[in-house]
Design an enzyme around this catalytic site. Structure first.
Site, mmCIF file in Angstrom:
data_model
loop_
_atom_site.group_PDB
_atom_site.id
_atom_site.type_symbol
_atom_site.label_atom_id
_atom_site.label_comp_id
_atom_site.label_asym_id
_atom_site.label_seq_id
_atom_site.Cartn_x
_atom_site.Cartn_y
_atom_site.Cartn_z
ATOM 1 N N SER A 152 48.046 69.150 -16.603
ATOM 2 C CA SER A 152 49.380 69.587 -17.013
ATOM 3 C C SER A 152 49.485 69.919 -18.495
ATOM 4 C CB SER A 152 50.422 68.523 -16.656
ATOM 5 O OG SER A 152 50.255 67.370 -17.457
ATOM 6 N N LYS A 180 53.175 64.470 -22.314
ATOM 7 C CA LYS A 180 53.707 65.831 -22.410
ATOM 8 C C LYS A 180 54.003 66.138 -23.883
ATOM 9 C CE LYS A 180 54.105 65.972 -17.846
ATOM 10 N NZ LYS A 180 53.175 66.754 -16.997
#
Length: 222
Positions: free
Chosen positions: A35, A89
């Site tokens: 990701s 993230k």
């Protein structure tokens, strides 16, 4: 039992202090998914500064003292507000920001992000296999960093505008078409932030032959 405890007291104290260190000061975080590609890849192990933002009561999310403020562009580890899974993230919007995405382009407080095309590559995508990907340098309201989009993959490429409330943060993966992030689970409360990732400690090809990647050892994000 008492004899065993007495003979192993030093080792047990070490384990206790080591555990407290990992839960309150610094930690390492293996990267299990793609990701954050191309910044982080599967098998990277990143060093996390747990004191970058808050001093917390060990083994809890109770904030004892605020030590610093999260900033746009930080790579952050946190507990998912959806199910508690530890995630990593990029923090793209802080309290007070107005953020939106229009067909993959970010806007923060009315400023559009700039995108410099870097390269076209083939990227892995489970369970489909390799797909065409476009990598760009994203800059403007965020410090320059690489992002990528995957050809033929349907993802949420537009949202907002949204004003970020106090104590909340918006997170996105750099692999924009293959990241479960704030577009899907919502904003992240400050209490769920674990720390700021500061660099890569080590790396191994966990999706292939498990060979180490020496060129990524002790490296900064780029």
């Amino acid at each position: 039992m008492k004899n065993w405890l007495r003979h192993n007291r030093g080792f047990l104290i070490f384990l206790l202090l080591f555990g407290l260190f990992r839960t309150a000061v610094a930690d390492w975080n293996p990267i299990p998914s793609g990701s954050m590609r191309p910044t982080l890849i599967e098998g990277d192990v990143v060093l996390v500064n747990r004191l970058a933002y808050d001093l917390k009561l060990p083994l809890s999310n109770v904030i004892l003292a605020r030590l610093g403020e999260p900033r746009r562009g930080d790579i952050v580890t946190f507990d998912s507000p959806a199910d508690g899974t530890r995630l990593i993230k990029r923090l793209v919007a802080v309290p007070g920001d107005v953020v939106e995405m229009r067909h993959e382009r970010l806007f923060i407080n009315g400023e559009a992000a700039a995108y410099e095309l870097l390269e076209s590559v083939r990227e892995p995508l489970d369970p489909v296999g390799p797909v065409d990907a476009t990598r760009s340098m994203e800059s403007g309201p965020l410090p320059p960093h690489r992002v990528q989009w995957l050809s033929g993959v349907a993802a949420r490429d537009s949202f907002g505008p949204l004003r970020i409330p106090a104590g909340q943060y918006l997170m996105l993966g750099d692999n924009r078409d293959n990241s479960a992030d704030s577009r899907y689970f919502g904003l992240v409360p400050r209490a769920l932030l674990i720390g700021r990732a500061v660099g890569i400690i080590a790396s191994a090809d966990i999706t292939g032959n498990w060979m180490p990647r020496p060129e990524r050892f002790a490296s900064r994000f780029h």
